[in-house]
Design an enzyme around this catalytic site. Structure first.
Site, PDB file in Angstrom:
ATOM      1  N   HIS A  98      20.732  -8.487  50.342  1.00  0.00           N
ATOM      2  CA  HIS A  98      21.300  -9.829  50.479  1.00  0.00           C
ATOM      3  C   HIS A  98      21.990 -10.085  51.817  1.00  0.00           C
ATOM      4  CE1 HIS A  98      22.483 -13.225  47.432  1.00  0.00           C
ATOM      5  NE2 HIS A  98      21.838 -13.687  48.493  1.00  0.00           N
ATOM      6  N   GLU A 138      17.186  -8.596  46.605  1.00  0.00           N
ATOM      7  CA  GLU A 138      17.649  -7.389  45.905  1.00  0.00           C
ATOM      8  C   GLU A 138      16.710  -6.875  44.817  1.00  0.00           C
ATOM      9  OE1 GLU A 138      20.277  -5.561  46.854  1.00  0.00           O
ATOM     10  OE2 GLU A 138      21.435  -6.921  48.148  1.00  0.00           O
ATOM     11  N   ASP A 171      29.701 -11.573  47.438  1.00  0.00           N
ATOM     12  CA  ASP A 171      29.196 -11.211  48.773  1.00  0.00           C
ATOM     13  C   ASP A 171      29.979 -11.895  49.878  1.00  0.00           C
ATOM     14  OD1 ASP A 171      27.361  -9.679  47.417  1.00  0.00           O
ATOM     15  OD2 ASP A 171      25.647 -10.993  47.792  1.00  0.00           O
ATOM     16  N   ASP A 195      20.168 -13.846  44.048  1.00  0.00           N
ATOM     17  CA  ASP A 195      20.204 -12.381  43.975  1.00  0.00           C
ATOM     18  C   ASP A 195      19.782 -12.033  42.541  1.00  0.00           C
ATOM     19  OD1 ASP A 195      21.083  -9.722  43.493  1.00  0.00           O
ATOM     20  OD2 ASP A 195      22.730  -9.928  44.926  1.00  0.00           O
ATOM     21  N   ASP A 224      20.286  -9.664  40.778  1.00  0.00           N
ATOM     22  CA  ASP A 224      21.295  -9.022  39.926  1.00  0.00           C
ATOM     23  C   ASP A 224      22.191 -10.044  39.226  1.00  0.00           C
ATOM     24  OD1 ASP A 224      23.587  -9.601  41.557  1.00  0.00           O
ATOM     25  OD2 ASP A 224      23.356  -7.735  42.677  1.00  0.00           O
ATOM     26  N   HIS A 232      25.628  -6.068  52.741  1.00  0.00           N
ATOM     27  CA  HIS A 232      25.089  -7.025  51.757  1.00  0.00           C
ATOM     28  C   HIS A 232      26.199  -7.622  50.876  1.00  0.00           C
ATOM     29  CE1 HIS A 232      24.264  -4.393  47.903  1.00  0.00           C
ATOM     30  NE2 HIS A 232      25.395  -4.059  48.477  1.00  0.00           N
ATOM     31  N   HIS A 286      27.708 -11.056  42.199  1.00  0.00           N
ATOM     32  CA  HIS A 286      28.725 -10.747  43.216  1.00  0.00           C
ATOM     33  C   HIS A 286      28.950 -11.945  44.137  1.00  0.00           C
ATOM     34  CE1 HIS A 286      26.311  -7.095  42.254  1.00  0.00           C
ATOM     35  NE2 HIS A 286      27.510  -6.563  42.076  1.00  0.00           N
ATOM     36  N   ASP A 293      24.428 -15.088  41.712  1.00  0.00           N
ATOM     37  CA  ASP A 293      24.690 -13.673  41.973  1.00  0.00           C
ATOM     38  C   ASP A 293      25.731 -13.172  40.982  1.00  0.00           C
ATOM     39  OD1 ASP A 293      25.127 -11.180  43.346  1.00  0.00           O
ATOM     40  OD2 ASP A 293      24.804 -12.171  45.280  1.00  0.00           O
TER      41      ASP A 293
HETATM   42  N1  ARG Z   1      31.291  -6.225  46.233  1.00  0.00           N
HETATM   43  C1  ARG Z   1      30.558  -5.016  46.426  1.00  0.00           C
HETATM   44  C2  ARG Z   1      30.572  -4.621  47.899  1.00  0.00           C
HETATM   45  O1  ARG Z   1      31.160  -5.279  48.710  1.00  0.00           O
HETATM   46  C3  ARG Z   1      29.142  -5.147  45.911  1.00  0.00           C
HETATM   47  C4  ARG Z   1      28.284  -6.111  46.650  1.00  0.00           C
HETATM   48  C5  ARG Z   1      26.898  -6.232  46.054  1.00  0.00           C
HETATM   49  N2  ARG Z   1      26.108  -7.164  46.797  1.00  0.00           N
HETATM   50  C6  ARG Z   1      24.818  -7.423  46.570  1.00  0.00           C
HETATM   51  N3  ARG Z   1      24.199  -8.259  47.406  1.00  0.00           N
HETATM   52  N4  ARG Z   1      24.142  -6.867  45.584  1.00  0.00           N
HETATM   53  O2  ARG Z   1      30.004  -3.636  48.262  1.00  0.00           O
HETATM   54 MN    MN Z   2      24.074 -10.630  46.453  1.00  0.00          MN
HETATM   55 MN    MN Z   3      24.584  -9.157  43.662  1.00  0.00          MN
END
Ligand code: ARG
Ligand code: MN
Ligand code: MN
Ligand code: MN
Length: 349
Positions: free
Chosen positions: A125, A318, A152, A273, A275, A165, A150, A148
């Protein structure tokens, strides 16, 4: 209309090998044909290789190639740094991620200015720094819907992982926490000595993004979301209101106060994303979090955005075909393709 597939086999924004194979699997599953069957003219000129970028960075590096790297432990670790791209603070692969995204921004902007719909297949991402920079270059008034688990939105000051990411939104907004990290960086003339991410114009206003699906947000990120009054619908909100109302609220939020002509809706970039989906729906991804969107909820978001007629950019990110068993990989890749189809007009009836 023409859709341009931008295949981005890139994994440098996170540590797990295999996410760079995502776009290859999505295309091999027949995505181009599927979109043609929906009536699209599809442009796909092969996956971007980014090899020239690695070559330019490595051959211009002033860092002694024989010097030992920081760590050579755990070697399923794609983030093990290249000698020509040592960490800055704890940020991993900063030069490579920056240059790849800069390239992606140019490609996406070019397609968009041509009147095409760029569909970017990740890859991790971090690539969204490129896709959203590209979209906003062509459509400065566009809003972003970020789907998402998250946020990010970590900065160099808040990230605990150093995986970029988890940071693209903060760079797109030009958040303070990133400035300090690069303040002492000494830029030089060669590609490897440019200040990473200095090319990004902080064009994304905090009021121009809406999140859907959040459920794993770091403490530092929660603070950033609050301080910048960023609109976010977590899974709690999806439970409370249902996905239908959540998407209406997201669209109303982005279109509130947006007046261009009379009835033209605000252009939308959808960054999805996988996820965001529950791991039972999309298991093959690097940072799965339980309690995610159902198959239908994910597709509904795409369908509803298509209905607005306002979609100007799409990311599917992802998908990692190296994670979990063959059945899970097939399922995740198939879901990735069907999300794209839904966002590009496939209807159930
Ligand atoms: N918040 C966590 C980090 O900063 C997880 C980030 C996950 N991001 C993603 N694009 N899957 O590492
Ligand atoms: Mn993401
Ligand atoms: Mn994510
Ligand atoms: Mn292209």
């Amino acid at each position: 209309r023409t859709a341009s597939i931008v295949g981005c086999p890139f994994s440098g924004g996170q540590p797990k090998l295999g996410v760079d194979k995502g776009p290859i699997h999505l295309v091999e599953a027949g995505l181009v044909n599927q979109l043609e069957e929906l009536g699209w003219n599809v442009k796909f000129d092969g996956h971007h290789q980014f090899e020239d970028i690695k070559y330019a960075l490595s051959s211009s590096s002033s860092i002694d190639p024989s010097a030992p790297t920081a760590s050579s432990a755990a070697n399923d670790d794609a983030s093990t740094s290249n000698h020509w791209d040592p960490p800055i603070g704890i940020l991993k692969n900063p030069r490579l991620v920056s240059r790849v995204c800069e390239e992606v921004a140019k490609v996406v902007s070019g397609h968009a200015k041509n009147g095409e719909l760029p569909v970017t297949l990740g890859g991790d991402h971090s690539l969204a720094m490129g896709t959203i920079s590209g979209t906003l270059d062509a459509h400065p008034e566009a809003g972003v819907i970020w789907v998402d688990a998250h946020a990010d939105i970590n900065t160099a000051a808040t990230t605990e992982s150093g995986n970029i990411h988890g940071m693209p939104v903060s760079f797109l907004m030009g958040l303070d926490g990133n400035h300090q990290a690069f303040a002492s960086f000494k830029p030089g003339p060669s590609p490897s000595s440019q200040t990473p991410f200095a090319w990004i114009k902080p064009v994304l206003k905090p009021s121009s993004i809406v999140y859907i699906g959040l459920r794993d947000v770091d403490a530092g990120e929660k603070k950033i979301l609050k301080e910048n009054k960023i609109k976010a619908f977590s899974m709690h909100d999806v439970d409370r209101y249902g996905i239908g109302r959540v998407v209406e609220m997201a669209l109303e939020y982005l279109n509130g106060g947006y007046a261009q002509g009379d009835s033209k809706p605000r252009p939308i970039h959808l960054s999805f994303d996988v996820d965001a989906l529950d791991p039972s729906v999309a298991p093959s991804t690097g940072t799965p979090v339980r309690g995610g969107l159902t198959f239908r909820e994910g597709h509904y978001i795409c369908e509803r955005i298509w209905e607005t007629g306002a979609l100007v950019g799409l990311d599917i990110m992802e998908v990692n075909p190296s994670l979990e068993d063959d059945v899970s990989v097939k399922q995740t890749v198939a879901v990735g393709c069907s999300l794209v189809r839904s966002a590009l007009g496939e209807t159930l009836l």
